[in-house]
Design a protein around this motif. Structure first.
Motif, PDB file in Angstrom:
ATOM      1  N   CYS A 179      94.313  17.935 -30.588  1.00  0.00           N
ATOM      2  CA  CYS A 179      94.486  17.132 -29.607  1.00  0.00           C
ATOM      3  C   CYS A 179      95.099  15.563 -30.508  1.00  0.00           C
ATOM      4  CB  CYS A 179      93.110  17.352 -29.084  1.00  0.00           C
ATOM      5  SG  CYS A 179      92.563  18.442 -27.805  1.00  0.00           S
ATOM      6  N   SER A 197      86.191  15.722 -34.966  1.00  0.00           N
ATOM      7  CA  SER A 197      86.977  14.588 -35.448  1.00  0.00           C
ATOM      8  C   SER A 197      87.047  14.259 -36.671  1.00  0.00           C
ATOM      9  CB  SER A 197      86.661  13.175 -34.576  1.00  0.00           C
ATOM     10  OG  SER A 197      85.136  12.602 -35.655  1.00  0.00           O
ATOM     11  N   PHE A 211      88.567  21.868 -30.843  1.00  0.00           N
ATOM     12  CA  PHE A 211      89.520  21.487 -30.696  1.00  0.00           C
ATOM     13  C   PHE A 211      89.395  19.706 -32.086  1.00  0.00           C
ATOM     14  CE2 PHE A 211      89.108  23.329 -27.475  1.00  0.00           C
ATOM     15  CZ  PHE A 211      90.505  23.537 -26.238  1.00  0.00           C
ATOM     16  N   VAL A 216      90.546  22.609 -21.649  1.00  0.00           N
ATOM     17  CA  VAL A 216      89.116  23.193 -21.937  1.00  0.00           C
ATOM     18  C   VAL A 216      88.453  23.773 -20.971  1.00  0.00           C
ATOM     19  CG1 VAL A 216      86.437  22.279 -22.271  1.00  0.00           C
ATOM     20  CG2 VAL A 216      88.536  21.581 -23.632  1.00  0.00           C
ATOM     21  N   LEU A 273      90.219  16.261 -32.059  1.00  0.00           N
ATOM     22  CA  LEU A 273      89.995  14.708 -31.372  1.00  0.00           C
ATOM     23  C   LEU A 273      90.376  13.632 -32.109  1.00  0.00           C
ATOM     24  CD1 LEU A 273      86.934  15.612 -28.769  1.00  0.00           C
ATOM     25  CD2 LEU A 273      89.258  16.308 -28.815  1.00  0.00           C
ATOM     26  N   PHE A 333      93.645  16.586 -22.627  1.00  0.00           N
ATOM     27  CA  PHE A 333      91.829  17.453 -23.696  1.00  0.00           C
ATOM     28  C   PHE A 333      90.787  18.393 -22.386  1.00  0.00           C
ATOM     29  CE2 PHE A 333      88.089  17.432 -24.616  1.00  0.00           C
ATOM     30  CZ  PHE A 333      87.222  18.267 -25.032  1.00  0.00           C
ATOM     31  N   TRP A 377      84.109  26.798 -28.018  1.00  0.00           N
ATOM     32  CA  TRP A 377      84.386  26.173 -28.637  1.00  0.00           C
ATOM     33  C   TRP A 377      84.404  24.747 -29.147  1.00  0.00           C
ATOM     34  CZ3 TRP A 377      84.178  27.352 -23.442  1.00  0.00           C
ATOM     35  CH2 TRP A 377      83.654  26.743 -22.579  1.00  0.00           C
ATOM     36  N   VAL A 413      81.504  14.247 -30.496  1.00  0.00           N
ATOM     37  CA  VAL A 413      82.039  15.258 -31.094  1.00  0.00           C
ATOM     38  C   VAL A 413      80.717  16.707 -31.814  1.00  0.00           C
ATOM     39  CG1 VAL A 413      83.999  15.005 -31.298  1.00  0.00           C
ATOM     40  CG2 VAL A 413      82.249  14.511 -33.942  1.00  0.00           C
ATOM     41  N   LEU A 444      84.209  20.929 -30.776  1.00  0.00           N
ATOM     42  CA  LEU A 444      84.981  19.386 -31.020  1.00  0.00           C
ATOM     43  C   LEU A 444      84.890  19.223 -32.868  1.00  0.00           C
ATOM     44  CD1 LEU A 444      83.771  18.191 -27.002  1.00  0.00           C
ATOM     45  CD2 LEU A 444      85.073  19.716 -28.076  1.00  0.00           C
TER      46      LEU A 444
END
Length: 345
Positions: free
Chosen positions: A102, A70, A34, A49, A36, A45, A66, A86, A68
């Motif tokens: 996202c 950025s 993901f 999840v 962000l 978001f 998963w 993240v 995360l």
């Protein structure tokens, strides 16, 4: 979590819970990444999840992991001001990973070059890419939406269509079209994920995940993002609802009230009585306000000039548009926050 997870890492993905739903032959752990984007919608978001976490808990197996990211690796701040830590900056992912952008408001934040580049690379090398809320902006700029069914939040669709006139989003809550997956955000992210879980592990297991989310199982149903016009207006008049729908779909080139009445099978006088009695406005005033509301949306979600927005909303002159806008909202268009262009008043 990364692609080099140890057995202990995978065990950490399986929380304890009372409910249990076995999964036969689960196969390898499926991975999501993901991205962000600053201003991302926290509701959308987490709605994406949590079904993955619930699936792991129900099955007591690491069905999903998963990661995360950025754009710069720094904590990402959501539209509500809540920061999410993240795992790092944007990085190349294995093609088996489903990469989701996202985003939220401002919608065009998803079009940052680094994000668009990550989407392009992942899709080019065979990966699945997705957009949550306004994440579709990144997919559009990456060139992966042509000839695909896709969607984004209804609030941002008018601005999106002005920015990408060759692309037409649907009003569905989510769309799964081969290696392109999108949803309108909010609770629709849960609907999307449950549909993907059904593809991976069957409808029975997905329905149990849906129950754990305290939502009805609606597999195979494709509801739209917004309530019907009749429900919102609390009107059962087919004539009135049809007229309002015509107005909302003919903003750039407004129809005459006479033509609208004829198209819906009524007379102008009949339409005027209906609007005044049920909406306390004449059809002409209501129609003008529909166009002004669209203009305000475009001001907030695009970089279009005042003149371009005026034309897109059916006003022949920017001066007329400005006067009407101020009368409705108490402020001239150029004074809205973030407008770089100035129009002489």
């Amino acid at each position: 979590m990364t692609g080099n997870d140890t057995e202990e890492d995978l065990k950490a993905l399986v929380p304890k819970g009372a409910a249990y739903q076995p999964v036969e032959s689960p196969g390898p752990t499926r991975a999501y990444a993901f991205v962000l984007v600053p201003g991302f919608t926290l509701l959308a978001f987490t709605s994406a999840v949590e079904p993955l976490r619930i699936a792991n808990q129900l099955s007591q197996k690491p069905l999903y992991r998963w990661h995360l990211m950025s754009p710069d690796g720094a904590p990402a701040t959501s539209s509500s001001g809540i920061e999410i830590t993240v795992g790092g900056a944007l990085s190349a992912q294995n093609k088996e990973v489903r990469l989701f952008v996202c985003a939220g408001n401002p919608a065009m934040a998803a079009g940052a070059p680094a994000v668009v580049g990550a989407v392009q690379r992942h899709h080019r090398f065979g990966g699945t890419v997705g957009g949550i809320c306004t994440g579709a902006v990144a997919l559009a700029k990456a060139g992966v939406l042509a000839d695909r069914r896709f969607t984004l939040h209804w609030e941002n669709q008018p601005g999106f269509c002005e920015t990408f006139p060759e692309l037409e989003p649907t009003l569905s809550r989510y769309e799964i079209d081969a290696r392109v997956i999108t949803c309108g955000g909010g609770a629709a992210a849960t609907d999307m994920m449950i549909a993907l879980i059904a593809e991976d592990h069957g409808a029975v297991f997905a329905a149990m995940v849906s129950d754990m989310c305290l939502r009805p199982a609606t597999l195979g149903v494709e509801p739209t993002q917004r309530s019907s016009t009749s429900a919102v207006m609390k009107s059962r008049s087919p004539l009135l609802v049809a007229a309002v729908n015509l107005m909302r779909t003919n903003v750039d080139v407004p129809l005459s009230i006479h033509d609208i009445a004829e198209a819906v099978g009524g007379s102008r006088r009949q339409l005027e009585r209906l609007f005044v009695s049920q909406l306390n406005e004449t059809p002409a005033v209501f129609y003008r306000n529909v166009r002004l509301d669209r203009a305000r949306n475009l001001l907030a979600t695009t970089d279009l000039s005042i003149a371009e927005i005026s034309t897109a909303c059916g006003f022949e002159a920017s001066s007329h548009f400005t006067r009407a806008f101020k009368a409705r909202f108490g402020i001239v268009p150029t004074k809205l926050k973030g407008r770089p262009d100035q129009l002489v008043q």
